[in-house]
Design a protein around this motif. Sequence first.
Motif, mmCIF file in Angstrom:
data_model
loop_
_atom_site.group_PDB
_atom_site.id
_atom_site.type_symbol
_atom_site.label_atom_id
_atom_site.label_comp_id
_atom_site.label_asym_id
_atom_site.label_seq_id
_atom_site.Cartn_x
_atom_site.Cartn_y
_atom_site.Cartn_z
ATOM 1 N N VAL A 37 -12.310 6.040 -11.560
ATOM 2 C CA VAL A 37 -11.597 4.812 -11.234
ATOM 3 C C VAL A 37 -11.176 4.833 -9.768
ATOM 4 O O VAL A 37 -10.699 5.850 -9.261
ATOM 5 C CB VAL A 37 -10.353 4.637 -12.136
ATOM 6 N N LEU A 38 -11.368 3.704 -9.098
ATOM 7 C CA LEU A 38 -10.872 3.501 -7.738
ATOM 8 C C LEU A 38 -9.872 2.356 -7.791
ATOM 9 O O LEU A 38 -10.236 1.220 -8.117
ATOM 10 C CB LEU A 38 -12.009 3.150 -6.773
ATOM 11 N N LEU A 39 -8.601 2.661 -7.531
ATOM 12 C CA LEU A 39 -7.558 1.644 -7.471
ATOM 13 C C LEU A 39 -7.408 1.190 -6.027
ATOM 14 O O LEU A 39 -7.272 2.022 -5.126
ATOM 15 C CB LEU A 39 -6.213 2.207 -7.944
ATOM 16 N N VAL A 40 -7.440 -0.125 -5.800
ATOM 17 C CA VAL A 40 -7.278 -0.663 -4.450
ATOM 18 C C VAL A 40 -6.046 -1.571 -4.456
ATOM 19 O O VAL A 40 -6.057 -2.647 -5.057
ATOM 20 C CB VAL A 40 -8.519 -1.464 -3.989
ATOM 21 N N GLY A 41 -4.988 -1.119 -3.805
ATOM 22 C CA GLY A 41 -3.746 -1.892 -3.733
ATOM 23 C C GLY A 41 -3.809 -2.911 -2.620
ATOM 24 O O GLY A 41 -4.194 -2.590 -1.499
ATOM 25 N N LEU A 42 -3.434 -4.143 -2.945
ATOM 26 C CA LEU A 42 -3.454 -5.228 -1.966
ATOM 27 C C LEU A 42 -2.069 -5.463 -1.381
ATOM 28 O O LEU A 42 -1.099 -5.644 -2.127
ATOM 29 C CB LEU A 42 -3.954 -6.520 -2.605
ATOM 30 N N ASN A 43 -2.010 -5.445 -0.085
ATOM 31 C CA ASN A 43 -0.776 -5.712 0.647
ATOM 32 C C ASN A 43 0.347 -4.766 0.209
ATOM 33 O O ASN A 43 0.107 -3.794 -0.501
ATOM 34 C CB ASN A 43 -0.395 -7.183 0.525
ATOM 35 N N GLU A 44 1.564 -5.033 0.627
ATOM 36 C CA GLU A 44 2.674 -4.097 0.406
ATOM 37 C C GLU A 44 3.006 -3.897 -1.076
ATOM 38 O O GLU A 44 3.132 -2.773 -1.552
ATOM 39 C CB GLU A 44 3.912 -4.597 1.148
ATOM 40 N N ARG A 45 3.139 -4.981 -1.802
ATOM 41 C CA ARG A 45 3.556 -4.859 -3.201
ATOM 42 C C ARG A 45 2.440 -4.325 -4.093
ATOM 43 O O ARG A 45 2.689 -3.564 -5.023
ATOM 44 C CB ARG A 45 4.102 -6.193 -3.689
ATOM 45 N N GLY A 46 1.206 -4.713 -3.825
ATOM 46 C CA GLY A 46 0.080 -4.158 -4.571
ATOM 47 C C GLY A 46 -0.075 -2.673 -4.300
ATOM 48 O O GLY A 46 -0.411 -1.891 -5.195
ATOM 49 N N ALA A 47 0.195 -2.262 -3.060
ATOM 50 C CA ALA A 47 0.136 -0.843 -2.707
ATOM 51 C C ALA A 47 1.221 -0.057 -3.447
ATOM 52 O O ALA A 47 0.967 1.040 -3.952
ATOM 53 C CB ALA A 47 0.283 -0.664 -1.195
ATOM 54 N N ALA A 48 2.428 -0.632 -3.535
ATOM 55 C CA ALA A 48 3.514 0.046 -4.251
ATOM 56 C C ALA A 48 3.151 0.224 -5.724
ATOM 57 O O ALA A 48 3.357 1.293 -6.299
ATOM 58 C CB ALA A 48 4.806 -0.758 -4.115
ATOM 59 N N MET A 49 2.593 -0.810 -6.323
ATOM 60 C CA MET A 49 2.178 -0.696 -7.725
ATOM 61 C C MET A 49 1.068 0.328 -7.890
ATOM 62 O O MET A 49 1.057 1.092 -8.850
ATOM 63 C CB MET A 49 1.698 -2.059 -8.241
ATOM 64 N N THR A 50 0.123 0.346 -6.955
ATOM 65 C CA THR A 50 -0.997 1.284 -7.016
ATOM 66 C C THR A 50 -0.499 2.725 -6.966
ATOM 67 O O THR A 50 -0.983 3.575 -7.717
ATOM 68 C CB THR A 50 -1.989 1.013 -5.871
ATOM 69 N N LYS A 51 0.452 3.010 -6.104
ATOM 70 C CA LYS A 51 1.011 4.361 -6.011
ATOM 71 C C LYS A 51 1.659 4.774 -7.331
ATOM 72 O O LYS A 51 1.488 5.901 -7.792
ATOM 73 C CB LYS A 51 2.028 4.441 -4.869
ATOM 74 N N GLU A 52 2.409 3.861 -7.952
ATOM 75 C CA GLU A 52 3.035 4.179 -9.231
ATOM 76 C C GLU A 52 1.986 4.352 -10.325
ATOM 77 O O GLU A 52 2.097 5.255 -11.159
ATOM 78 C CB GLU A 52 4.042 3.095 -9.605
#
Length: 176
Positions: A37-52
């Motif tokens: 799986v490759l998770l790609v977080g979009l912008n600041e909030r998507g990145a925060a969710m991706t890290k979690e």
Amino acid sequence: MTMENQPYITLMDNARIRRTLKRMIYQIAEKARERDVLLVGLNERGAAMTKEMESLMQNALDCPPDVAFFNLDDKNLSGVAASIREDHDFMGKMVVLVDDVIFSGKTMFTALQKLLADLECTVYIAVLIDRGHRRMPVQAEFVGREISTKPNEHVELILNEGKADRVLLYKFKQDA
């Protein structure tokens, strides 16, 4: 649109967000089967969710997910997208674009065009909140919560020290 002093309703607190992300992670793991799986977080909030999601996903997958971040506010989107494609192998992976809220679909549509142009891979979309009202042909596969909203409402994921803290629904007064 300023949020200060606007009436709001708390849709999700931190504990609810974490439970929702865990459920979404198991759905992603089930869909991935044996693929990486490759998770790609979009912008600041998507990145925060991706890290979690990355930290929670350690138990759900045989191998930890690969993670990338894509900021659509960057001045050189083509260069950033090319850099992500060079740094991460998309082939054979289940690619999941992650964002906090999907509304019109414009952000996700732009990300798909810029980041994944000319790549042959399976792409899914994961969002914490789907508020409907789509104007672009984009559908989220993994949704934490669907909320019917009105045009005078705004849904926002509030971050605390870079982590998802709560989801608020703001109701703006309509001008007469």
